[in-house]
Motif scaffolding. Sequence first.
Motif, mmCIF file in Angstrom:
data_model
loop_
_atom_site.group_PDB
_atom_site.id
_atom_site.type_symbol
_atom_site.label_atom_id
_atom_site.label_comp_id
_atom_site.label_asym_id
_atom_site.label_seq_id
_atom_site.Cartn_x
_atom_site.Cartn_y
_atom_site.Cartn_z
ATOM 1 N N ILE A 152 -44.565 92.179 -1.847
ATOM 2 C CA ILE A 152 -43.544 91.625 -0.954
ATOM 3 C C ILE A 152 -42.949 90.350 -1.570
ATOM 4 O O ILE A 152 -41.732 90.146 -1.563
ATOM 5 C CB ILE A 152 -44.148 91.343 0.437
ATOM 6 N N GLN A 156 -34.602 106.059 -7.700
ATOM 7 C CA GLN A 156 -33.645 106.570 -6.702
ATOM 8 C C GLN A 156 -32.228 106.086 -7.003
ATOM 9 O O GLN A 156 -31.254 106.714 -6.621
ATOM 10 C CB GLN A 156 -34.068 106.105 -5.293
ATOM 11 N N ALA A 189 -32.523 98.282 3.215
ATOM 12 C CA ALA A 189 -32.938 97.224 4.155
ATOM 13 C C ALA A 189 -34.434 96.966 4.037
ATOM 14 O O ALA A 189 -35.143 96.802 5.025
ATOM 15 C CB ALA A 189 -32.559 97.600 5.581
ATOM 16 N N LEU A 207 -26.655 98.937 4.085
ATOM 17 C CA LEU A 207 -26.774 100.376 4.380
ATOM 18 C C LEU A 207 -28.211 100.822 4.128
ATOM 19 O O LEU A 207 -28.766 100.568 3.055
ATOM 20 C CB LEU A 207 -25.818 101.182 3.490
ATOM 21 N N LEU A 254 -45.732 101.795 -5.595
ATOM 22 C CA LEU A 254 -45.847 100.529 -6.335
ATOM 23 C C LEU A 254 -45.329 100.730 -7.751
ATOM 24 O O LEU A 254 -45.679 101.720 -8.397
ATOM 25 C CB LEU A 254 -47.314 100.093 -6.398
ATOM 26 N N LEU A 272 -49.575 90.033 3.036
ATOM 27 C CA LEU A 272 -48.848 89.381 1.945
ATOM 28 C C LEU A 272 -49.580 88.120 1.518
ATOM 29 O O LEU A 272 -50.350 87.519 2.278
ATOM 30 C CB LEU A 272 -47.397 89.120 2.321
ATOM 31 N N GLN A 306 -49.970 96.041 3.371
ATOM 32 C CA GLN A 306 -51.059 95.700 4.295
ATOM 33 C C GLN A 306 -51.073 94.232 4.683
ATOM 34 O O GLN A 306 -51.456 93.878 5.776
ATOM 35 C CB GLN A 306 -52.395 96.055 3.642
ATOM 36 N N VAL A 308 -37.324 94.328 1.984
ATOM 37 C CA VAL A 308 -37.357 92.858 1.878
ATOM 38 C C VAL A 308 -36.259 92.367 0.941
ATOM 39 O O VAL A 308 -35.516 91.425 1.278
ATOM 40 C CB VAL A 308 -38.709 92.378 1.291
ATOM 41 N N ALA A 309 -36.139 92.987 -0.229
ATOM 42 C CA ALA A 309 -35.177 92.486 -1.228
ATOM 43 C C ALA A 309 -33.755 92.539 -0.676
ATOM 44 O O ALA A 309 -33.003 91.560 -0.784
ATOM 45 C CB ALA A 309 -35.289 93.313 -2.512
ATOM 46 N N GLY A 310 -33.381 93.659 -0.068
ATOM 47 C CA GLY A 310 -32.017 93.820 0.443
ATOM 48 C C GLY A 310 -31.717 92.852 1.577
ATOM 49 O O GLY A 310 -30.648 92.239 1.624
ATOM 50 N N GLY A 364 -38.294 99.063 4.815
ATOM 51 C CA GLY A 364 -38.697 99.870 3.655
ATOM 52 C C GLY A 364 -40.195 100.066 3.623
ATOM 53 O O GLY A 364 -40.803 100.512 4.601
ATOM 54 N N ARG A 365 -40.799 99.641 2.521
ATOM 55 C CA ARG A 365 -42.254 99.843 2.369
ATOM 56 C C ARG A 365 -43.077 98.802 3.128
ATOM 57 O O ARG A 365 -44.296 98.915 3.188
ATOM 58 C CB ARG A 365 -42.613 99.841 0.874
ATOM 59 N N HIS A 378 -55.697 104.147 1.744
ATOM 60 C CA HIS A 378 -54.706 104.493 0.726
ATOM 61 C C HIS A 378 -55.399 105.286 -0.375
ATOM 62 O O HIS A 378 -56.411 104.832 -0.933
ATOM 63 C CB HIS A 378 -54.076 103.241 0.129
ATOM 64 N N LYS A 402 -31.068 104.089 4.583
ATOM 65 C CA LYS A 402 -31.173 105.532 4.848
ATOM 66 C C LYS A 402 -32.067 105.858 6.054
ATOM 67 O O LYS A 402 -31.858 106.852 6.739
ATOM 68 C CB LYS A 402 -31.660 106.275 3.601
HETATM 69 C C1 LIG Z 1 -48.906 101.947 0.425
HETATM 70 C C2 LIG Z 1 -48.374 100.604 0.008
HETATM 71 C C3 LIG Z 1 -49.180 99.473 0.081
HETATM 72 C C4 LIG Z 1 -48.682 98.220 -0.269
HETATM 73 N N1 LIG Z 1 -49.458 97.119 -0.094
HETATM 74 C C5 LIG Z 1 -48.920 95.894 -0.309
HETATM 75 C C6 LIG Z 1 -49.636 94.708 0.078
HETATM 76 O O1 LIG Z 1 -50.723 94.770 0.641
HETATM 77 N N2 LIG Z 1 -49.053 93.499 -0.175
HETATM 78 C C7 LIG Z 1 -47.804 93.382 -0.748
HETATM 79 O O2 LIG Z 1 -47.318 92.259 -0.929
HETATM 80 N N3 LIG Z 1 -47.102 94.500 -1.094
HETATM 81 C C8 LIG Z 1 -47.627 95.726 -0.874
HETATM 82 N N4 LIG Z 1 -46.904 96.850 -1.160
HETATM 83 C C9 LIG Z 1 -45.645 96.707 -1.886
HETATM 84 C C10 LIG Z 1 -44.503 96.209 -1.006
HETATM 85 O O3 LIG Z 1 -44.448 96.970 0.182
HETATM 86 C C11 LIG Z 1 -43.212 96.371 -1.792
HETATM 87 O O4 LIG Z 1 -43.336 95.719 -3.038
HETATM 88 C C12 LIG Z 1 -41.986 95.769 -1.089
HETATM 89 O O5 LIG Z 1 -41.995 96.062 0.284
HETATM 90 C C13 LIG Z 1 -40.748 96.366 -1.776
HETATM 91 O O6 LIG Z 1 -39.563 95.888 -1.153
HETATM 92 P P1 LIG Z 1 -38.144 96.334 -1.739
HETATM 93 O O7 LIG Z 1 -37.124 95.719 -0.871
HETATM 94 O O8 LIG Z 1 -38.085 96.045 -3.200
HETATM 95 O O9 LIG Z 1 -38.100 97.936 -1.651
HETATM 96 P P2 LIG Z 1 -38.215 98.897 -0.381
HETATM 97 O O10 LIG Z 1 -39.106 98.311 0.643
HETATM 98 O O11 LIG Z 1 -38.579 100.230 -0.936
HETATM 99 O O12 LIG Z 1 -36.739 98.927 0.214
HETATM 100 C C14 LIG Z 1 -35.744 99.803 -0.261
HETATM 101 C C15 LIG Z 1 -34.991 100.357 0.941
HETATM 102 O O13 LIG Z 1 -33.906 101.173 0.458
HETATM 103 C C16 LIG Z 1 -33.799 102.315 1.295
HETATM 104 N N5 LIG Z 1 -33.083 103.340 0.507
HETATM 105 C C17 LIG Z 1 -33.555 104.077 -0.541
HETATM 106 N N6 LIG Z 1 -32.581 104.899 -1.004
HETATM 107 C C18 LIG Z 1 -31.480 104.669 -0.254
HETATM 108 C C19 LIG Z 1 -30.144 105.190 -0.238
HETATM 109 N N7 LIG Z 1 -29.753 106.127 -1.122
HETATM 110 N N8 LIG Z 1 -29.258 104.732 0.688
HETATM 111 C C20 LIG Z 1 -29.616 103.782 1.602
HETATM 112 N N9 LIG Z 1 -30.895 103.240 1.633
HETATM 113 C C21 LIG Z 1 -31.792 103.673 0.716
HETATM 114 C C22 LIG Z 1 -35.235 102.661 1.630
HETATM 115 O O14 LIG Z 1 -35.318 103.465 2.814
HETATM 116 C C23 LIG Z 1 -35.846 101.263 1.827
HETATM 117 O O15 LIG Z 1 -35.753 100.826 3.163
HETATM 118 C C24 LIG Z 1 -47.364 98.113 -0.779
HETATM 119 C C25 LIG Z 1 -46.548 99.249 -0.857
HETATM 120 C C26 LIG Z 1 -47.048 100.484 -0.445
HETATM 121 C C27 LIG Z 1 -46.140 101.683 -0.470
#
Ligand SMILES: Cc1cc2nc3c(=O)[nH]c(=O)nc-3n(C[C@H](O)[C@H](O)[C@H](O)COP(=O)(O)OP(=O)(O)OC[C@H]3O[C@@H](n4cnc5c(N)ncnc54)[C@H](O)[C@@H]3O)c2cc1C
Length: 366
Positions: free
Chosen positions: A345, A185, A28, A49, A311, A80, A78, A30-32, A57-58, A260, A51
């Motif tokens: 994001i 993962q 859950a 689903l 990242l 977008l 921080q 952004v992508a999901g 997420g991030r 960070h 976890k």
């Molecule tokens: C410290 C930090 C600073 C950042 N700064 C910026 C910024 O300033 N600007 C920007 O645009 N981006 C930034 N980013 C990047 C941005 O947060 C991510 O690129 C984006 O949120 C990723 O989204 P996602 O949906 O791909 O993955 P995620 O957000 O990682 O979502 C994946 C989800 O899957 C869940 N999951 C994992 N394994 C399982 C499982 N087995 N079963 C069920 N659920 C599971 C996780 O809990 C998570 O909620 C930053 C990231 C970090 C960590």
Amino acid sequence: MLGEETQAAVTPSEGTSPKCADVIVIGAGVAGLVCARQLLRAGLQVLVLEKSAGLGGRMATRRVEHAGQTVPVDHGAQYLTADSDGFHRWVKELLGLGLLTEWTRSLYVLDREGLRPEDPNDEKPRYVCPQGMTTLAKHLAAPLSVHTQARVVSLKPLVTAWQLKAENGQCYEAAALVATIPAPQLLPLLREGIPLADNLLSLLGSAQYQPCLAVLAGYSENIPPPPWKGIKCLEDPMLAWLGLDSSKRLQPLSPVVVLHGGAEWSSLYLEASPPELEKAGRELLAHAAQRLDPWLASPQWMQVHRWRYALPLETTGLASLSTRIPAAEGLPLVCAGDWCAGGRIEGAWLSGHDAAKTLLEMLSGK
Ligand SMILES: Cc1cc2nc3c(=O)[nH]c(=O)nc-3n(C[C@H](O)[C@H](O)[C@H](O)COP(=O)(O)OP(=O)(O)OC[C@H]3O[C@@H](n4cnc5c(N)ncnc54)[C@H](O)[C@@H]3O)c2cc1C
């Protein structure tokens, strides 16, 4: 099929009778969430689903309690930025709803020559959520059915459906699967007896992430407001970013700073115990104080969060990846996330959209 309806995130009770949907989306972030919304809009019954207990997420916000106040603090993403037309349109919609505001167009840079405002030609707006970045995830999830605290621990292609098992023992079944979790993962879940094309496995295997130790620190209201809102730290062995989180909030607050750690320094603490993490947090604050301002070394409170997969180092260059499982009547599998379309994001959002489009084409037999 479900229409759009508001469903709160729920934690499933233990049980073994499978919960069924047309599509299961793992993650859950952004992508999901973006992908699940598109699929729901297309008339499919979708189950997400997740976890963790929270959404996003991030794109993460902690509610820190201090001196009788609860303060939202963004410890992951921080802010977008928006480059592509589609994402820009979404940002405009969120600005209209008041969920997003423009934070700043001028970050600072700290390098060997000291602290200075960024190149004035870089007029890019950076957007934030006044209530914390998870607001966006809650907004996206409003019409969705999301099971939180449901870590997927196994995936099995049966003849006509995917069967998933969560850590709490609950089973799920769906005719199609979208996985939006970081590739390192996902790989162990897919390796267990699922026949996958070598090129998909090698793309998943080559996706690498850098870690990040995030330090959240709150200070006395007597600290004079600094001129900067966010500082990119270059060529620093420990520090990568320093943001004045309190400057994102609407009410005047005493200063809250998010730091960070750089990838190499953060990687030293991947297996650290809580006391070791606390010590590392204090070291980072002392380092920032020495480079910037002495008050940074003396917070009223401090918390540390470890991001193992912060990242992606590189992205696949494909907005999402898809395949059919040959042994199981061609069950569709689509993989998405920031490791596909760009480690921000915006990249995750674009990847989620692409995953939904791809899956809808697969389901309609295109
Ligand atoms: C410290 C930090 C600073 C950042 N700064 C910026 C910024 O300033 N600007 C920007 O645009 N981006 C930034 N980013 C990047 C941005 O947060 C991510 O690129 C984006 O949120 C990723 O989204 P996602 O949906 O791909 O993955 P995620 O957000 O990682 O979502 C994946 C989800 O899957 C869940 N999951 C994992 N394994 C399982 C499982 N087995 N079963 C069920 N659920 C599971 C996780 O809990 C998570 O909620 C930053 C990231 C970090 C960590």
